[in-house]
Design a protein around this motif. Structure first.
Motif, PDB file in Angstrom:
ATOM      1  N   GLU A 120       0.864  -1.190   0.000  1.00 21.88           N
ATOM      2  CA  GLU A 120       0.000   0.000   0.000  1.00 21.88           C
ATOM      3  C   GLU A 120       0.893   1.231   0.000  1.00 21.88           C
ATOM      4  OE1 GLU A 120      -3.431   0.202   0.338  1.00 21.88           O
ATOM      5  OE2 GLU A 120      -3.969  -1.817   0.992  1.00 21.88           O
ATOM      6  N   PRO A 124      -4.795   2.958   5.188  1.00 17.36           N
ATOM      7  CA  PRO A 124      -6.232   3.252   5.150  1.00 17.36           C
ATOM      8  C   PRO A 124      -6.762   3.598   6.540  1.00 17.36           C
ATOM      9  CG  PRO A 124      -5.833   0.909   4.777  1.00 17.36           C
ATOM     10  CD  PRO A 124      -4.494   1.564   4.882  1.00 17.36           C
ATOM     11  N   ASP A 125      -7.772   4.430   6.568  1.00 17.50           N
ATOM     12  CA  ASP A 125      -8.317   4.897   7.839  1.00 17.50           C
ATOM     13  C   ASP A 125      -9.333   3.892   8.379  1.00 17.50           C
ATOM     14  OD1 ASP A 125      -9.344   6.264   9.998  1.00 17.50           O
ATOM     15  OD2 ASP A 125      -9.494   8.183   8.931  1.00 17.50           O
ATOM     16  N   PRO A 126      -9.009   3.207   9.491  1.00 13.26           N
ATOM     17  CA  PRO A 126      -9.930   2.204  10.026  1.00 13.26           C
ATOM     18  C   PRO A 126     -11.183   2.820  10.636  1.00 13.26           C
ATOM     19  CG  PRO A 126      -8.110   2.480  11.531  1.00 13.26           C
ATOM     20  CD  PRO A 126      -7.800   3.314  10.304  1.00 13.26           C
ATOM     21  N   PHE A 128     -13.136   4.497   9.005  1.00 17.39           N
ATOM     22  CA  PHE A 128     -14.109   4.282   7.937  1.00 17.39           C
ATOM     23  C   PHE A 128     -14.184   2.827   7.487  1.00 17.39           C
ATOM     24  CE2 PHE A 128     -12.610   8.698   7.543  1.00 17.39           C
ATOM     25  CZ  PHE A 128     -13.806   9.351   7.789  1.00 17.39           C
ATOM     26  N   THR A 129     -13.036   2.110   7.525  1.00 17.39           N
ATOM     27  CA  THR A 129     -13.005   0.732   7.026  1.00 17.39           C
ATOM     28  C   THR A 129     -13.290  -0.297   8.121  1.00 17.39           C
ATOM     29  OG1 THR A 129     -10.642   0.369   7.465  1.00 17.39           O
ATOM     30  CG2 THR A 129     -11.229   1.397   5.342  1.00 17.39           C
ATOM     31  N   ASN A 131     -11.074  -1.905   9.649  1.00 17.36           N
ATOM     32  CA  ASN A 131     -10.052  -2.943   9.584  1.00 17.36           C
ATOM     33  C   ASN A 131      -8.815  -2.563  10.407  1.00 17.36           C
ATOM     34  OD1 ASN A 131      -8.487  -5.118   8.954  1.00 17.36           O
ATOM     35  ND2 ASN A 131      -8.917  -5.035   6.760  1.00 17.36           N
ATOM     36  N   TYR A 134      -5.532  -4.950   9.933  1.00 16.96           N
ATOM     37  CA  TYR A 134      -4.733  -4.670   8.740  1.00 16.96           C
ATOM     38  C   TYR A 134      -3.925  -3.388   8.932  1.00 16.96           C
ATOM     39  CZ  TYR A 134      -3.577  -3.885   3.827  1.00 16.96           C
ATOM     40  OH  TYR A 134      -2.910  -3.663   2.629  1.00 16.96           O
TER      41      TYR A 134
END
Length: 156
Positions: A120, A124-126, A128-129, A131, A134
């Motif tokens: 990556e 990524p912002d967890p 919003f996700t 996750n 990860y």
């Protein structure tokens, strides 16, 4: 003393996770007297709040302390106080440049830019996700390479 600041959008998920993970690595290496770690958010929405429950859970699972951590908003003077400002994603980088685009003596980069052949580019912002597992894996890997870079650059 080397000062490291992790930055994300609200300072409740990714950057406090990175702060806690990196501080733990620094302590394990016996470098707490040489490296100071903090985190901040681009926005002010969560100022004063502890890390997000998902961040707390993943840190608890990995026996990493987040005691006393509270969200704060980044300020322009952070560029004068920190040697490394490490953003979680490209939008954070753009936001940082909008706050202060000229600086000297501070390294400003994305965390995953430090990872060779990273899967990556952005963490990524967890928030919003959802996750967090990860994100923890990505943050941990990035922090390992950041610590390696700092140790080499400062002969630690």
């Amino acid at each position: 003393m080397i000062h490291v600041l992790f930055v994300c959008l609200g300072n409740i998920c990714r950057s406090p996770m990175a702060e806690a993970v990196f501080r733990n690595m620094v302590e394990e290496e016996g470098l707490s007297e040489q490296i100071r770690v903090d985190s901040a958010g681009i926005g002010h929405w969560h100022q004063g709040e502890p890390p997000h429950e998902g961040t707390q859970n993943i840190l608890d699972q990995n026996h990493i302390s987040y005691e006393g951590m509270r969200a704060r908003q980044i300020k322009e003077t952070d560029w004068d106080e920190f040697d490394y400002i490490i953003a979680m994603d490209e939008q954070n980088m753009r936001d940082l440049e909008a706050i202060r685009d000229e600086y000297e003596g501070v390294t400003v980069k994305r965390l995953l830019d430090l990872v060779p052949d990273a899967k990556e580019q952005n963490v990524p912002d967890p928030y919003f996700t959802g996750n967090f597992d990860y994100v923890y894996d990505l943050v941990s890997e990035g922090c390992q390479y950041l610590l390696k870079e700092i140790k080499e650059a400062h002969n630690l």
